[in-house]
Motif scaffolding. Structure first.
Motif, PDB file in Angstrom:
ATOM      1  N   LEU A 198      11.237   2.049  -0.558  1.00  0.00           N
ATOM      2  CA  LEU A 198      10.380   1.776   0.597  1.00  0.00           C
ATOM      3  C   LEU A 198       9.401   0.642   0.342  1.00  0.00           C
ATOM      4  N   ALA A 199       8.829   0.587  -0.855  1.00  0.00           N
ATOM      5  CA  ALA A 199       7.824  -0.435  -1.155  1.00  0.00           C
ATOM      6  C   ALA A 199       7.665  -0.570  -2.659  1.00  0.00           C
ATOM      7  N   SER A 200       7.168  -1.741  -3.076  1.00  0.00           N
ATOM      8  CA  SER A 200       6.791  -1.984  -4.472  1.00  0.00           C
ATOM      9  C   SER A 200       5.277  -2.142  -4.535  1.00  0.00           C
ATOM     10  N   VAL A 201       4.678  -1.585  -5.576  1.00  0.00           N
ATOM     11  CA  VAL A 201       3.232  -1.673  -5.762  1.00  0.00           C
ATOM     12  C   VAL A 201       2.968  -2.214  -7.168  1.00  0.00           C
TER      13      VAL A 201
ATOM     14  N   ALA B 179      -0.079  -3.141 -17.136  1.00  0.00           N
ATOM     15  CA  ALA B 179       0.283  -3.407 -15.748  1.00  0.00           C
ATOM     16  C   ALA B 179       1.643  -2.772 -15.467  1.00  0.00           C
ATOM     17  N   ALA B 180       1.915  -2.539 -14.191  1.00  0.00           N
ATOM     18  CA  ALA B 180       3.190  -1.922 -13.824  1.00  0.00           C
ATOM     19  C   ALA B 180       3.610  -2.329 -12.423  1.00  0.00           C
ATOM     20  N   LYS B 181       4.907  -2.382 -12.233  1.00  0.00           N
ATOM     21  CA  LYS B 181       5.492  -2.433 -10.896  1.00  0.00           C
ATOM     22  C   LYS B 181       5.993  -1.028 -10.588  1.00  0.00           C
ATOM     23  N   TRP B 182       5.390  -0.409  -9.573  1.00  0.00           N
ATOM     24  CA  TRP B 182       5.744   0.952  -9.164  1.00  0.00           C
ATOM     25  C   TRP B 182       6.669   0.891  -7.952  1.00  0.00           C
ATOM     26  N   PHE B 183       7.526   1.903  -7.825  1.00  0.00           N
ATOM     27  CA  PHE B 183       8.442   1.996  -6.695  1.00  0.00           C
ATOM     28  C   PHE B 183       8.090   3.206  -5.833  1.00  0.00           C
ATOM     29  N   VAL B 184       7.834   2.942  -4.550  1.00  0.00           N
ATOM     30  CA  VAL B 184       7.683   4.025  -3.580  1.00  0.00           C
ATOM     31  C   VAL B 184       9.078   4.311  -3.041  1.00  0.00           C
ATOM     32  N   ARG B 185       9.573   5.533  -3.244  1.00  0.00           N
ATOM     33  CA  ARG B 185      10.962   5.854  -2.903  1.00  0.00           C
ATOM     34  C   ARG B 185      11.049   7.100  -2.018  1.00  0.00           C
ATOM     35  N   ARG B 186      12.182   7.204  -1.358  1.00  0.00           N
ATOM     36  CA  ARG B 186      12.548   8.395  -0.600  1.00  0.00           C
ATOM     37  C   ARG B 186      13.940   8.801  -1.069  1.00  0.00           C
ATOM     38  N   PHE B 187      14.176  10.093  -1.160  1.00  0.00           N
ATOM     39  CA  PHE B 187      15.426  10.585  -1.742  1.00  0.00           C
ATOM     40  C   PHE B 187      16.383  11.160  -0.704  1.00  0.00           C
ATOM     41  N   SER B 188      16.110  10.926   0.575  1.00  0.00           N
ATOM     42  CA  SER B 188      17.055  11.283   1.634  1.00  0.00           C
ATOM     43  C   SER B 188      17.038  10.176   2.676  1.00  0.00           C
ATOM     44  N   ASP B 189      18.136  10.062   3.418  1.00  0.00           N
ATOM     45  CA  ASP B 189      18.275   8.988   4.398  1.00  0.00           C
ATOM     46  C   ASP B 189      17.295   9.179   5.547  1.00  0.00           C
TER      47      ASP B 189
ATOM     48  N   VAL C 111      -0.198   5.450  -2.799  1.00  0.00           N
ATOM     49  CA  VAL C 111       0.861   6.201  -2.107  1.00  0.00           C
ATOM     50  C   VAL C 111       0.277   7.131  -1.055  1.00  0.00           C
ATOM     51  N   ALA C 112      -0.828   7.766  -1.383  1.00  0.00           N
ATOM     52  CA  ALA C 112      -1.460   8.679  -0.426  1.00  0.00           C
ATOM     53  C   ALA C 112      -1.942   7.946   0.815  1.00  0.00           C
ATOM     54  N   ALA C 113      -2.250   6.664   0.682  1.00  0.00           N
ATOM     55  CA  ALA C 113      -2.806   5.910   1.802  1.00  0.00           C
ATOM     56  C   ALA C 113      -1.756   5.140   2.605  1.00  0.00           C
ATOM     57  N   LEU C 114      -0.531   4.967   2.068  1.00  0.00           N
ATOM     58  CA  LEU C 114       0.493   4.174   2.755  1.00  0.00           C
ATOM     59  C   LEU C 114       1.041   4.937   3.965  1.00  0.00           C
ATOM     60  N   PRO C 115       0.857   4.416   5.174  1.00  0.00           N
ATOM     61  CA  PRO C 115       1.260   5.170   6.374  1.00  0.00           C
ATOM     62  C   PRO C 115       2.689   4.882   6.837  1.00  0.00           C
ATOM     63  N   PHE C 116       3.687   5.220   6.015  1.00  0.00           N
ATOM     64  CA  PHE C 116       5.073   5.187   6.476  1.00  0.00           C
ATOM     65  C   PHE C 116       5.354   6.410   7.341  1.00  0.00           C
ATOM     66  N   GLU C 117       6.113   6.232   8.409  1.00  0.00           N
ATOM     67  CA  GLU C 117       6.625   7.350   9.194  1.00  0.00           C
ATOM     68  C   GLU C 117       8.128   7.167   9.309  1.00  0.00           C
TER      69      GLU C 117
END
Length: 434
Positions: free
Chosen positions: A395-398, A338-348, A416-422
């Motif tokens: 942005l999110a934890s999975v 099992a894992a806790k994954w981090f969805v991240r962005r590297f710019s503001d 990640v491909a399905a998460l609709p962040f804008e």
């Protein structure tokens, strides 16, 4: 009668974990202050402690028993626990034992007494020093003696980067350093710690290898290790990509990690406490180096232990608080890994649209064994969110359970491909573009 268990900073995510645990049927969980009330723009230890005491006193005054006080967050929650437990006559490790772990310099001095597996280190005064101690070599890390989640922790390669890091630390350290200095007034400090206080920094030579976290507890004098989690970073970045359990390690490495952990915890104390200790293991040299010890379990790992072992590590914390042996199970869960994954962005940026609850439910249904928690929401400016690490924006934890690592990775890629962040870019003067 049910046990009244009071939880500092109880949030919806952790309430769900607590209420699903084996012993939950005999407990009533009461939140004491919200996460935002504790971790606001300014943390006042005195105000938070006073507010918690008033809430607990009001319950006790109505005739209810206070059977346990628990919490799973870092400072100040980790240090409020021994103060509150002592006030209400509950079993606890001492505040001094907890602060020996929390104060990074004091922790290193304790480590020097019983183990050899730590990096070269030294103190830095961020107000006056312009260079690290002369006997330390680059690359190194510089961080306040109290920080968490990699906040204000900087990897530096030369004097220019070192001075730049100190400037950023000076600008931001009061959020943690001011309440931490308040806390130190409650402790009878040894002279070497009283002399430095809580507004200094620790410089340490960089450690290489695979990052690992040993989780365990001490009960009736015996130290138990119940799991080792691996922290996997992004390529070319110090930010975490995932926490994975169990770590895939040779058995002799697990035995060495267990032995080092046991000697250190026995030196400090931490009776009836969970702990997590972070290490690096270099497969090339076989060297093990201790990064830090935390006097609490990691709430980020709760679902991982539940998926693999059949019980969240919150249960160990709860049973210890009720003066029971945790008797942690081993490999009794639904998944092999099992894992806790981090969805991240590297710019503001500014979040223009977040995934809706319906969209999250749909993704969790399509990708079984997953749970998604948002960390950034519509309207948030990423650089203004609290508890972000120095190098990225969360942005999110999975949370994902799987049969093996290949399936674990495939599921995350699908989520990640399905998460609709804008997210709108932010220009140089700080306004949202577009």
């Amino acid at each position: 009668m049910p046990k009244n268990v009071f939880v500092l900073g109880l949030d919806d995510h952790n309430r769900r974990i607590l209420e699903d645990m084996p012993d939950a049927h005999e407990c009533v969980f009461h939140g004491v202050l919200t996460f935002d009330e504790i971790y606001g723009e300014k943390i006042s230890l005195g105000d938070v402690l006073g507010a918690a005491q008033r809430q607990l006193d009001a319950f006790e005054g109505s005739g209810g028993s206070i059977d346990a006080i628990i919490g799973f967050w870092d400072f100040p929650v980790s240090t409020l626990l021994p103060l509150l437990r002592k006030r209400y006559g509950l079993p606890t490790a001492s505040l001094e034992e907890v602060v020996k772990c929390e104060h990074k310099y004091w922790s290193r001095l304790v480590q020097q007494k019983v183990i050899d597996e730590y990096p070269p280190f030294g103190l830095v005064d961020p107000e006056h020093d312009t260079a690290p101690p002369a006997d330390l070599r680059y690359p190194m890390w510089v961080k306040p003696v109290k920080s968490f989640s990699s906040v204000l922790a900087f990897g530096v390669n030369d004097e220019e980067h070192f001075q730049e890091a100190l400037g950023k630390i000076r600008d931001g350290m009061d959020w943690i350093s001011a309440p931490f200095e308040e806390l130190l007034e409650y402790v009878d400090l040894p002279p070497e710690i009283a002399a430095v206080g809580g507004r200094v920094c620790l410089a340490e030579e960089a450690i290489v290898g695979r990052q690992l976290t040993v989780e365990g507890y001490r009960y009736q004098g015996d130290v138990h290790v119940y799991g080792v989690v691996e922290s996997v970073r992004f390529d070319n970045s110090p930010s975490f990509l995932r926490f994975q359990y169990p770590a895939t390690l040779p058995e002799y490495v697990i035995e060495r990690l267990t032995d080092i952990s046991r000697r250190l915890v026995e030196e400090i104390g931490l009776e009836r406490m969970t702990f997590n200790i972070e290490y690096f293991w270099d497969p090339g040299t076989d060297a093990i180096t201790l990064l830090e010890i935390n006097p609490r379990h990691s709430q980020s790992h709760a679902e991982l232990f539940e998926d693999v072992d059949g019980m969240a590590n919150h249960e160990a914390m709860l049973r210890l608080a009720l003066d029971r042996d945790p008797k942690f199970p081993h490999r009794k869960g639904r998944y092999a890994v099992a894992a806790k994954w981090f969805v991240r962005r590297f710019s503001d940026g500014v979040v223009r649209r977040q995934p809706t609850p319906e969209e999250i439910d749909a993704i969790q249904h399509i990708v079984p064994g997953t749970s998604i928690e948002l960390a950034a929401r519509e309207g948030d400016r990423l650089s203004e969110l609290q508890e972000q690490d120095t190098y990225s924006y969360h942005l999110a934890s999975v949370y994902i359970g799987a049969a093996d690592e290949a399936e674990l990775t495939a599921k995350f890629d699908q989520v990640v491909a399905a998460l609709p962040f804008e997210i709108d870019e932010v220009d140089t003067v700080g306004a949202a573009a577009g």
